[in-house]
Design an enzyme around this catalytic site. Sequence first.
Site, PDB file in Angstrom:
ATOM      1  N   HIS A 103       0.883  -1.169   0.000  1.00  0.00           N
ATOM      2  CA  HIS A 103       0.000   0.000   0.000  1.00  0.00           C
ATOM      3  C   HIS A 103       0.919   1.216   0.000  1.00  0.00           C
ATOM      4  CE1 HIS A 103      -2.332  -3.055   2.290  1.00  0.00           C
ATOM      5  NE2 HIS A 103      -3.383  -2.537   1.710  1.00  0.00           N
ATOM      6  N   ASP A 106       2.536   1.944   3.245  1.00  0.00           N
ATOM      7  CA  ASP A 106       3.418   0.930   3.844  1.00  0.00           C
ATOM      8  C   ASP A 106       4.859   1.336   3.582  1.00  0.00           C
ATOM      9  OD1 ASP A 106       1.242  -0.706   4.406  1.00  0.00           O
ATOM     10  OD2 ASP A 106       1.444  -1.804   2.518  1.00  0.00           O
ATOM     11  N   GLU A 234     -10.322  -7.086  -5.147  1.00  0.00           N
ATOM     12  CA  GLU A 234     -10.139  -8.145  -4.153  1.00  0.00           C
ATOM     13  C   GLU A 234     -11.417  -8.256  -3.309  1.00  0.00           C
ATOM     14  OE1 GLU A 234      -6.408  -7.994  -1.928  1.00  0.00           O
ATOM     15  OE2 GLU A 234      -7.451  -8.818  -0.205  1.00  0.00           O
ATOM     16  N   ASP A 309     -10.865 -12.412   9.899  1.00  0.00           N
ATOM     17  CA  ASP A 309      -9.824 -12.458   8.883  1.00  0.00           C
ATOM     18  C   ASP A 309      -8.504 -12.552   9.660  1.00  0.00           C
ATOM     19  OD1 ASP A 309      -8.676 -12.287   6.399  1.00  0.00           O
ATOM     20  OD2 ASP A 309      -8.868 -10.126   6.214  1.00  0.00           O
ATOM     21  N   ASP A 341      -0.537 -12.589   1.927  1.00  0.00           N
ATOM     22  CA  ASP A 341      -1.247 -11.587   2.724  1.00  0.00           C
ATOM     23  C   ASP A 341      -1.523 -12.237   4.081  1.00  0.00           C
ATOM     24  OD1 ASP A 341      -2.594  -9.441   3.640  1.00  0.00           O
ATOM     25  OD2 ASP A 341      -4.149  -9.410   2.095  1.00  0.00           O
TER      26      ASP A 341
HETATM   27  C1  XLS Z   1      -7.577  -6.995   3.942  1.00  0.00           C
HETATM   28  C2  XLS Z   1      -7.031  -7.142   2.598  1.00  0.00           C
HETATM   29  C3  XLS Z   1      -5.897  -6.198   2.265  1.00  0.00           C
HETATM   30  C4  XLS Z   1      -5.672  -6.156   0.774  1.00  0.00           C
HETATM   31  C5  XLS Z   1      -4.881  -4.990   0.303  1.00  0.00           C
HETATM   32  O1  XLS Z   1      -8.330  -7.808   4.437  1.00  0.00           O
HETATM   33  O2  XLS Z   1      -6.681  -8.466   2.411  1.00  0.00           O
HETATM   34  O3  XLS Z   1      -4.745  -6.581   2.935  1.00  0.00           O
HETATM   35  O4  XLS Z   1      -5.078  -7.316   0.313  1.00  0.00           O
HETATM   36  O5  XLS Z   1      -5.475  -3.789   0.616  1.00  0.00           O
HETATM   37 NI    NI Z   2      -5.634  -9.236   0.804  1.00  0.00          NI
HETATM   38 NI    NI Z   3      -7.548  -9.878   3.989  1.00  0.00          NI
END
Ligand code: XLS
Ligand code: NI
Ligand code: NI
Length: 438
Positions: A103, A106, A234, A309, A341
């Site tokens: 990001h 980051d 995503e 998550d 991730d």
């Molecule tokens: C959060 C997401 C994030 C994305 C990127 O749950 O997985 O990390 O991959 O913004």
């Molecule tokens: Ni992600």
């Molecule tokens: Ni995630």
Amino acid sequence: MAKKEFFKGIKPIKFEGPKSKNPLSFRFYDPKKKVMGKTMAKHFKFAVAYWHSFTNTGGDPFGAGTKIYPWNENKDVLERAKDKMDAAFEFLQKIGINYFCFHDYDLIDEGPDLKTSKKRLDAITDYALTKMKRSKIKVLWGTANLFSHPRYMNGAATNPDFNVLSYAAAQVKNALDVTMKLKGENYVFWGGREGYMSLLNTDMKREQEHLAQFLHLAKDYARKQGFQGTFFIEPKPMEPTKHQYDFDCATVIGFLRQYNLIDDFKINVEVNHATLASHTFAHELQVAADAGLLGSMDANRGDYQNGWDTDQFPIDLYELTEAMLVLLESKGLRGGGINFDAKTRRNSTDLSDLFHAHIGGMDNFAKALLTAESILKNSDYKEIRKKRYASFDKGNGKKFEQGKLSLSALAKLALVQGEPDQISGQQELLENIINRHL
Ligand code: XLS
Ligand code: NI
Ligand code: NI
């Protein structure tokens, strides 16, 4: 090489084979090994997530960070960001991963205003470029963090306030510029706060139209600058927002079709987001693959006992083997790779834990890929599934598929046939095939 060594005493991780007792070695991941005509390195294109591995220090809603990283010590913003990048590159080179994902903030802390943030991004990406030139390291994808700052509490592209939406646009423009500057192969949109907490204060239709318009503008801008990579959405159903618009792959595909974005966007499927949406990972991969939109994967896993998550590193070989079957049968990822991730646990505070986590993830993907190959080559798996549909391969079944039978014609056939025979789905047989090859 960097001036300072952060991961002292850790040498480059090598493939040593399944018999190796060295915990800092690969037992299955052999980048040069060919599986179904393609090297493992090409199948996977592994990437490290900058945020989990280098930015976050283990803070959670109940307590502060626990990870005292030596690259976080310098008081100067740019120097600290450079240290972090040195650490990231050292890690990538030692573990043998050629890609990272990030990001915008980051890479370096967000500034007090857009101008300062932009300056900081320019400085740290200049630094990144010199490091990239001296190594094989590339960017798999970049993205903008449109969810952490309080200004985005009501969303970014779906914020009811136009001023926030335009602020987000400025941030995305910068993130796109940075991604293109670093020759990023893809760009991701994850809509953490694009959704709603309560329908009582939300005009869902209007917000989704804004999101589509926003994505069009971002895409048009990047294309105009010559960006040829893929944009990924995503999907995630919730967290932090109660209901996210990019709920799951099926929802995203409908959205992309409705708003005419389907030619430029594909999907980045994340394991733990699939399970949060009450799907298996394989289900989400298959939905994306069937639409020709399987772009990339965010690798991690959830926890069986809670619904969050948790972003743990992948260890479930059965889940991964099912995923690799979809990957191999759909002929690979469109543009993307496998981004970890995933984060080490809050109490995994040794620097070597980062290595163990990634080694495990890579080895498990490799083992699952080999298993999937063996299933496809040496078992009846495909045959059994194909056979279930054999009645559509000829005669009236085929005519039906070709659109040559009306409903009345089908009804007439049923009258002649009478009650159909019972045919087993053979699920347990198939499950055993997977386990036998593991
Ligand atoms: C959060 C997401 C994030 C994305 C990127 O749950 O997985 O990390 O991959 O913004
Ligand atoms: Ni992600
Ligand atoms: Ni995630």
